[in-house]
Design an enzyme around this catalytic site. Sequence first.
Site, short mmCIF file in Angstrom:
data_model
loop_
_atom_site.label_atom_id
_atom_site.label_comp_id
_atom_site.label_asym_id
_atom_site.label_seq_id
_atom_site.Cartn_x
_atom_site.Cartn_y
_atom_site.Cartn_z
N SER A 30 0.85 -1.19 0.00
CA SER A 30 0.00 0.00 0.00
C SER A 30 0.88 1.24 0.00
O SER A 30 1.69 1.41 -0.91
CB SER A 30 -0.96 -0.03 1.20
OG SER A 30 -1.89 1.03 1.12
N ASP B 172 -4.14 -5.20 5.60
CA ASP B 172 -4.53 -5.97 4.42
C ASP B 172 -3.34 -6.80 3.93
O ASP B 172 -2.23 -6.28 3.79
CB ASP B 172 -5.00 -5.02 3.30
CG ASP B 172 -5.48 -5.77 2.06
OD1 ASP B 172 -5.97 -6.91 2.21
OD2 ASP B 172 -5.37 -5.21 0.95
N HIS C 221 -2.51 -0.74 -3.51
CA HIS C 221 -3.71 0.06 -3.25
C HIS C 221 -3.64 1.36 -4.06
O HIS C 221 -3.16 2.38 -3.58
CB HIS C 221 -3.84 0.36 -1.76
CG HIS C 221 -4.05 -0.86 -0.92
ND1 HIS C 221 -3.78 -0.91 0.43
CD2 HIS C 221 -4.53 -2.09 -1.25
CE1 HIS C 221 -4.07 -2.11 0.89
NE2 HIS C 221 -4.53 -2.85 -0.11
#
Length: 345
Positions: free
Chosen positions: A162, A285, A188
């Site tokens: 991310s 995540d 992301h």
Amino acid sequence: MADVRVLIADDSILFSRFMKSVVDAAEGFTVCACSANVYEARDEIEKLKPDMLILDIEMPKMNGIAFLRQLIPQYTVPVIVCSSRKDLVMQSMQAGAADFLPKPDEGGYEEFRTALVKSLNAAKKITRIKCGCKFYAVRKSASADDTAAAHEQRRIIAIGGSAGSTEALPDILQCFDKNTPPVGVVLHMPEGYTSLYAKRMNAKFPELEIVEATQGLYLKNGMVVIAQGDKHMRLFKDSKGYFVTCEEGPKVSGHCPSVDVFFESAAFCAEKDAIGVILTGMGKDGARGLSQMHHAGAYTIGQSEKSSAVYGMPKAAFELGAVDKQLDLERIGYHIREYLSRGGK
């Protein structure tokens, strides 16, 4: 025997979905992609090399019959024309259609389902197609070669990250070459940016093939596929090798695309043949997915705290016991290369 891979070209999303459900439920057939116009279909054909097409006639930009006349001499596969234009049956057949199915009226969907399955099974037996005044031999599926390639292409590398990961990924890719196993990447990024990012990375690393993910895309050595910014990417494997799907869906672990979704699919279909890498990023995540990869026998790597822009995702994975090796960013690519050269030991 591998499934017959079918490309659907129809500008009606709802009817495409219905036809996809019919084809996927039919024994020996699977849908590799759906296109909304013939130009999208052309691009999908170039990438996916389908074994069969289902083609609408009335579509934007170019109608299906004109496309069919151009397609058959260059890429000879059975094409089932499916249209509400019953007056164009003869034109469709003269252009090279293997069959013509009228789209169903209200209440006729079950009858259409039966007719489509029957047409699919008949079309796969066709060996020659007449287009205009000429006959063309149906191209042979390279299933035997693909199966051998799939056996050779055992390894897969799954990477997720991310915040800071778009800057981190090039440090890893610089260590890869055309012989590196396929790489799937979930970062992301918002919709629209992933395509631009893939193109930029592809220009930066010309020895690799770096692309944005598309539905049904088969992977190969030297390829890096980056998840679309608004769709979950999942990894699957059949007799031809690894391929990815791209599907809209609710956020998982706070994100779409989700690293957890991709890692979990890699754990299921690749097991010990996978290498999982979790990079810098906020949140957690990917931690659960990397843990599943770890328990499935995959080799897992986490970016170190000191080299992470945000030590969130790698930390969550490390605390779950999902990380086999924690490394500084500049060591990850080299370590993967060394690990593969030792045969995964």
